[in-house]
Design a protein around this motif. Structure first.
Motif, PDB file in Angstrom:
ATOM      1  N   SER A  85      44.868 -24.560  57.265  1.00 22.37           N
ATOM      2  CA  SER A  85      45.407 -25.121  56.037  1.00 22.37           C
ATOM      3  C   SER A  85      44.640 -26.400  55.759  1.00 22.37           C
ATOM      4  O   SER A  85      44.491 -27.244  56.647  1.00 22.37           O
ATOM      5  N   SER A  86      44.129 -26.529  54.551  1.00 26.01           N
ATOM      6  CA  SER A  86      43.372 -27.734  54.212  1.00 26.01           C
ATOM      7  C   SER A  86      43.704 -28.170  52.791  1.00 26.01           C
ATOM      8  O   SER A  86      44.091 -27.363  51.951  1.00 26.01           O
ATOM      9  N   GLY A  87      43.532 -29.449  52.536  1.00 30.07           N
ATOM     10  CA  GLY A  87      43.816 -30.007  51.223  1.00 30.07           C
ATOM     11  C   GLY A  87      45.299 -30.286  51.040  1.00 30.07           C
ATOM     12  O   GLY A  87      46.117 -29.994  51.905  1.00 30.07           O
ATOM     13  N   GLU A  88      45.611 -30.851  49.897  1.00 28.83           N
ATOM     14  CA  GLU A  88      46.994 -31.177  49.561  1.00 28.83           C
ATOM     15  C   GLU A  88      47.237 -30.887  48.094  1.00 28.83           C
ATOM     16  O   GLU A  88      46.308 -30.888  47.283  1.00 28.83           O
ATOM     17  N   GLY A  89      48.489 -30.659  47.761  1.00 30.16           N
ATOM     18  CA  GLY A  89      48.862 -30.444  46.369  1.00 30.16           C
ATOM     19  C   GLY A  89      48.099 -29.288  45.743  1.00 30.16           C
ATOM     20  O   GLY A  89      47.983 -28.215  46.327  1.00 30.16           O
ATOM     21  N   ALA A  90      47.544 -29.533  44.567  1.00 29.80           N
ATOM     22  CA  ALA A  90      46.852 -28.484  43.812  1.00 29.80           C
ATOM     23  C   ALA A  90      45.554 -28.030  44.460  1.00 29.80           C
ATOM     24  O   ALA A  90      44.999 -27.006  44.069  1.00 29.80           O
ATOM     25  N   THR A  91      45.054 -28.768  45.459  1.00 24.51           N
ATOM     26  CA  THR A  91      43.802 -28.366  46.119  1.00 24.51           C
ATOM     27  C   THR A  91      44.036 -27.744  47.492  1.00 24.51           C
ATOM     28  O   THR A  91      43.080 -27.439  48.205  1.00 24.51           O
ATOM     29  N   LYS A  92      45.295 -27.532  47.857  1.00 26.18           N
ATOM     30  CA  LYS A  92      45.612 -26.957  49.166  1.00 26.18           C
ATOM     31  C   LYS A  92      45.184 -25.485  49.211  1.00 26.18           C
ATOM     32  O   LYS A  92      45.437 -24.719  48.285  1.00 26.18           O
ATOM     33  N   VAL A  93      44.525 -25.118  50.308  1.00 28.57           N
ATOM     34  CA  VAL A  93      44.100 -23.730  50.542  1.00 28.57           C
ATOM     35  C   VAL A  93      44.504 -23.351  51.958  1.00 28.57           C
ATOM     36  O   VAL A  93      44.297 -24.113  52.896  1.00 28.57           O
ATOM     37  N   GLU A  94      45.102 -22.170  52.109  1.00 28.49           N
ATOM     38  CA  GLU A  94      45.490 -21.655  53.424  1.00 28.49           C
ATOM     39  C   GLU A  94      44.698 -20.388  53.717  1.00 28.49           C
ATOM     40  O   GLU A  94      44.428 -19.587  52.813  1.00 28.49           O
ATOM     41  N   THR A  95      44.344 -20.222  54.976  1.00 26.86           N
ATOM     42  CA  THR A  95      43.602 -19.053  55.438  1.00 26.86           C
ATOM     43  C   THR A  95      44.456 -18.321  56.463  1.00 26.86           C
ATOM     44  O   THR A  95      45.010 -18.946  57.370  1.00 26.86           O
ATOM     45  N   TYR A  96      44.547 -17.008  56.314  1.00 25.40           N
ATOM     46  CA  TYR A  96      45.384 -16.180  57.176  1.00 25.40           C
ATOM     47  C   TYR A  96      44.602 -15.010  57.752  1.00 25.40           C
ATOM     48  O   TYR A  96      43.737 -14.440  57.078  1.00 25.40           O
ATOM     49  N   ASP A  97      44.958 -14.624  58.976  1.00 24.50           N
ATOM     50  CA  ASP A  97      44.545 -13.341  59.532  1.00 24.50           C
ATOM     51  C   ASP A  97      45.665 -12.371  59.191  1.00 24.50           C
ATOM     52  O   ASP A  97      46.828 -12.625  59.535  1.00 24.50           O
ATOM     53  N   VAL A  98      45.329 -11.284  58.505  1.00 27.10           N
ATOM     54  CA  VAL A  98      46.317 -10.282  58.131  1.00 27.10           C
ATOM     55  C   VAL A  98      45.940  -8.975  58.812  1.00 27.10           C
ATOM     56  O   VAL A  98      44.869  -8.419  58.549  1.00 27.10           O
ATOM     57  N   THR A  99      46.806  -8.508  59.708  1.00 30.08           N
ATOM     58  CA  THR A  99      46.565  -7.268  60.444  1.00 30.08           C
ATOM     59  C   THR A  99      47.428  -6.167  59.841  1.00 30.08           C
ATOM     60  O   THR A  99      48.644  -6.332  59.663  1.00 30.08           O
ATOM     61  N   PHE A 100      46.779  -5.047  59.550  1.00 33.45           N
ATOM     62  CA  PHE A 100      47.445  -3.920  58.913  1.00 33.45           C
ATOM     63  C   PHE A 100      47.773  -2.831  59.936  1.00 33.45           C
ATOM     64  O   PHE A 100      47.267  -2.832  61.053  1.00 33.45           O
ATOM     65  N   GLN A 101      48.589  -1.890  59.525  1.00 32.25           N
ATOM     66  CA  GLN A 101      49.008  -0.777  60.366  1.00 32.25           C
ATOM     67  C   GLN A 101      47.817  -0.021  60.949  1.00 32.25           C
ATOM     68  O   GLN A 101      47.875   0.484  62.064  1.00 32.25           O
ATOM     69  N   SER A 102      46.723   0.033  60.237  1.00 30.25           N
ATOM     70  CA  SER A 102      45.523   0.738  60.693  1.00 30.25           C
ATOM     71  C   SER A 102      44.846   0.032  61.864  1.00 30.25           C
ATOM     72  O   SER A 102      43.955   0.590  62.492  1.00 30.25           O
ATOM     73  N   GLY A 103      45.226  -1.221  62.128  1.00 30.57           N
ATOM     74  CA  GLY A 103      44.586  -2.019  63.157  1.00 30.57           C
ATOM     75  C   GLY A 103      43.540  -2.970  62.601  1.00 30.57           C
ATOM     76  O   GLY A 103      43.070  -3.869  63.291  1.00 30.57           O
ATOM     77  N   GLN A 104      43.164  -2.791  61.349  1.00 33.03           N
ATOM     78  CA  GLN A 104      42.184  -3.656  60.690  1.00 33.03           C
ATOM     79  C   GLN A 104      42.784  -5.033  60.433  1.00 33.03           C
ATOM     80  O   GLN A 104      43.915  -5.153  59.972  1.00 33.03           O
ATOM     81  N   THR A 105      42.029  -6.076  60.744  1.00 30.67           N
ATOM     82  CA  THR A 105      42.427  -7.448  60.434  1.00 30.67           C
ATOM     83  C   THR A 105      41.452  -8.004  59.411  1.00 30.67           C
ATOM     84  O   THR A 105      40.239  -7.933  59.600  1.00 30.67           O
ATOM     85  N   LEU A 106      41.999  -8.532  58.337  1.00 34.07           N
ATOM     86  CA  LEU A 106      41.197  -9.150  57.285  1.00 34.07           C
ATOM     87  C   LEU A 106      41.579 -10.615  57.174  1.00 34.07           C
ATOM     88  O   LEU A 106      42.738 -10.987  57.392  1.00 34.07           O
ATOM     89  N   VAL A 107      40.623 -11.441  56.820  1.00 35.08           N
ATOM     90  CA  VAL A 107      40.858 -12.864  56.626  1.00 35.08           C
ATOM     91  C   VAL A 107      41.063 -13.105  55.129  1.00 35.08           C
ATOM     92  O   VAL A 107      40.178 -12.809  54.324  1.00 35.08           O
TER      93      VAL A 107
END
Length: 125
Positions: A85-107
């Motif tokens: 997580s970086s920035g604050e307010g209107a410039t805040k951006v979050e990055t997530y690892d999302v793992t799906f049922q298939s086993g694939q993880t996307l950022v």
């Protein structure tokens, strides 16, 4: 399989969506629930106009016929983890690892929230 899609400058399980509403922003991220919703809607070959700023929505609409089937083929979201997580307010951006049922993880990244809508949403491998 590597997906490189960008909604900007770019079907989670009900239990996961419920857990997202009880999240702790310090550890789970502030935008987690919205990202889950955006992914769910995109997997159904639609764009979430309630959460996407004008530019993101336009880019989504241009790509949704390709994005939707690609996301749907991955299955439901099994796990979503805040990476950064970086920035604050209107410039805040979050990055997530999302793992799906298939086993694939996307950022995924989501942020630059203005008037309740995200000006930046993107996914990479």
């Amino acid at each position: 399989m590597r997906l490189t899609l960008s909604f900007a400058a770019f079907a989670a399980a009900a239990a996961l969506a419920g857990a997202a509403s009880a999240q702790d922003p310090a550890t789970d991220g502030e935008y987690r629930a919205d990202l889950i919703k955006i992914i769910e809607v995109a997997a159904d070959s639609r764009c979430d106009a309630d959460l996407m700023g004008e530019t993101v929505l336009s880019r989504c609409e241009e790509q949704v016929d390709q994005i939707g089937p690609a996301l749907a083929s991955l299955g439901s979201i099994e796990m979503i983890t805040l990476q950064d997580s970086s920035g604050e307010g209107a410039t805040k951006v979050e990055t997530y690892d999302v793992t799906f049922q298939s086993g694939q993880t996307l950022v995924w990244t989501i942020g630059d929230k203005v008037d309740g809508k995200y000006e930046s949403v993107g996914v990479g491998g």
